[in-house]
Design a protein around this motif. Structure first.
Motif, PDB file in Angstrom:
ATOM      1  N   UNK A  17      26.365  41.668  50.166  1.00  0.00           N
ATOM      2  CA  UNK A  17      27.053  40.776  49.240  1.00  0.00           C
ATOM      3  C   UNK A  17      27.251  39.425  49.908  1.00  0.00           C
ATOM      4  N   UNK A  18      27.021  38.344  49.152  1.00  0.00           N
ATOM      5  CA  UNK A  18      27.209  37.000  49.698  1.00  0.00           C
ATOM      6  C   UNK A  18      28.653  36.790  50.146  1.00  0.00           C
ATOM      7  N   UNK A  19      29.628  37.299  49.375  1.00  0.00           N
ATOM      8  CA  UNK A  19      31.035  37.113  49.734  1.00  0.00           C
ATOM      9  C   UNK A  19      31.360  37.812  51.049  1.00  0.00           C
ATOM     10  N   UNK A  80      35.902  32.464  45.384  1.00  0.00           N
ATOM     11  CA  UNK A  80      36.871  32.428  46.488  1.00  0.00           C
ATOM     12  C   UNK A  80      36.534  33.375  47.622  1.00  0.00           C
ATOM     13  N   UNK A  81      35.727  34.402  47.345  1.00  0.00           N
ATOM     14  CA  UNK A  81      35.505  35.405  48.381  1.00  0.00           C
ATOM     15  C   UNK A  81      36.777  36.194  48.615  1.00  0.00           C
ATOM     16  N   UNK A 104      39.040  33.693  41.940  1.00  0.00           N
ATOM     17  CA  UNK A 104      38.011  34.283  41.087  1.00  0.00           C
ATOM     18  C   UNK A 104      36.789  34.592  41.938  1.00  0.00           C
ATOM     19  N   UNK A 105      36.259  35.798  41.797  1.00  0.00           N
ATOM     20  CA  UNK A 105      35.019  36.121  42.500  1.00  0.00           C
ATOM     21  C   UNK A 105      34.226  37.144  41.699  1.00  0.00           C
ATOM     22  N   UNK A 126      44.263  37.305  40.714  1.00  0.00           N
ATOM     23  CA  UNK A 126      42.851  37.532  41.018  1.00  0.00           C
ATOM     24  C   UNK A 126      42.117  37.885  39.730  1.00  0.00           C
ATOM     25  N   UNK A 127      40.968  37.236  39.528  1.00  0.00           N
ATOM     26  CA  UNK A 127      40.122  37.498  38.365  1.00  0.00           C
ATOM     27  C   UNK A 127      38.746  37.922  38.855  1.00  0.00           C
ATOM     28  N   UNK A 128      38.234  39.009  38.298  1.00  0.00           N
ATOM     29  CA  UNK A 128      36.848  39.405  38.556  1.00  0.00           C
ATOM     30  C   UNK A 128      35.992  38.669  37.532  1.00  0.00           C
TER      31      UNK A 128
END
Length: 272
Positions: A17-19, A80-81, A104-105, A126-128
């Motif tokens: 995963x990039x995050x 945001x990671x 948000x991520x 936090x938002x997915x």
């Protein structure tokens, strides 16, 4: 690494995963072996990449401090990671304890970790969400009751727009986000570039295709265009270490080698 609670049952933990790769480069603990292997491959090809990641985070922190100084007390941090030490709300609250932040991520593991880390903090949410669905992000952020889009807001897009390919029309996405804000709002953006980069940087870009979020490198002109009708504040869209450095600690011998631009735009009341 212990898995956080609340993970979707169908998440694929065999794919990097990039995050989480980003978290690894920043020295975080919220990553898996598959992420570390890819990060080490990329680092072997681009020895300055970890420095670029740190410069990106330092740029974000300087930008957040500048925005709080301008009176911004609510932030929408998209891409945001994982909000580990030195995250947006910690930096902002050193100046204004009232600051509220919605993170948000797109990565469900990053989101689950974020919710675990921020549990009990009523000034964060936090938002997915997927940047390619800006209307949904805006609606979900508002639903949390932490952001009032009738007041100036800081929209943070640090190191995320380069994960949006041209085929997904990033200009339209940015226009939607800008249109949701009122005068006095600010947009902070950093983005990887191909300008002045050696061949190994382009090879590392191809490695990013192994994550779910391949990187699209863009020019300074492309990055500047993302600000639309916002006024880009001084010193403009520049290599990350050159954006309002705090002092000698932010200086690097060759800022161009880090391969990324950053800038901040202000909504002055004209067309977004």
């Amino acid at each position: 690494m212990r898995l956080p609670d609340g993970l979707p049952a169908d998440i694929d933990l065999t794919r990097p995963s990039a995050a989480r790769v980003y978290d690894y480069f920043l020295g975080g603990a919220h990553n898996f072996e598959v992420d570390r292997r890819l990060a080490e491959q990329i680092a072997a090809m681009t020895p300055h990449l970890a420095e670029t990641m740190r410069a990106g985070r330092a740029f974000l922190r300087r930008g957040v401090r500048m925005l709080v100084g301008e009176g911004i007390d609510q932030f929408l941090d998209i891409g945001s990671g994982i909000p580990t030490a030195g995250n947006v709300h910690e930096v902002a609250r050193e100046i204004d304890p009232r600051v509220r932040v919605v993170y948000v991520d797109i990565d469900p593991v990053a989101v689950a970790h974020s919710r675990s880390i921020l549990a009990g903090d009523e000034q964060t949410g936090v938002v997915h969400g997927d940047l390619r669905e800006p209307e949904r992000i805006l609606a979900e952020a508002q639903k949390l009751g932490l952001i009032d889009f009738g007041r100036p807001v800081g929209v943070l897009l640090a190191g995320v727009v380069h994960f949006i390919p041209d085929s997904d029309d990033p200009q339209e996405i940015l226009a939607t986000l800008r249109a949701a804000t009122v005068p006095g709002s600010h947009l902070l953006l950093s983005h990887a570039t191909h300008e002045g980069q050696p061949p190994e940087m382009l090879d590392a870009q191809r490695l990013s295709a192994r994550t779910s979020t391949e990187i699209t490198l863009r020019s300074r002109a492309d990055v500047t265009a993302f600000f639309g009708g916002f006024t880009v504040v001084e010193p403009g869209v520049v290599h990350l270490p050159l954006w309002r450095p705090d002092g000698p600690a932010d200086a690097v011998a060759d800022p161009q080698r880090l391969g990324a631009f950053g800038g901040v735009g202000r909504h002055d009341g004209g067309a977004g």
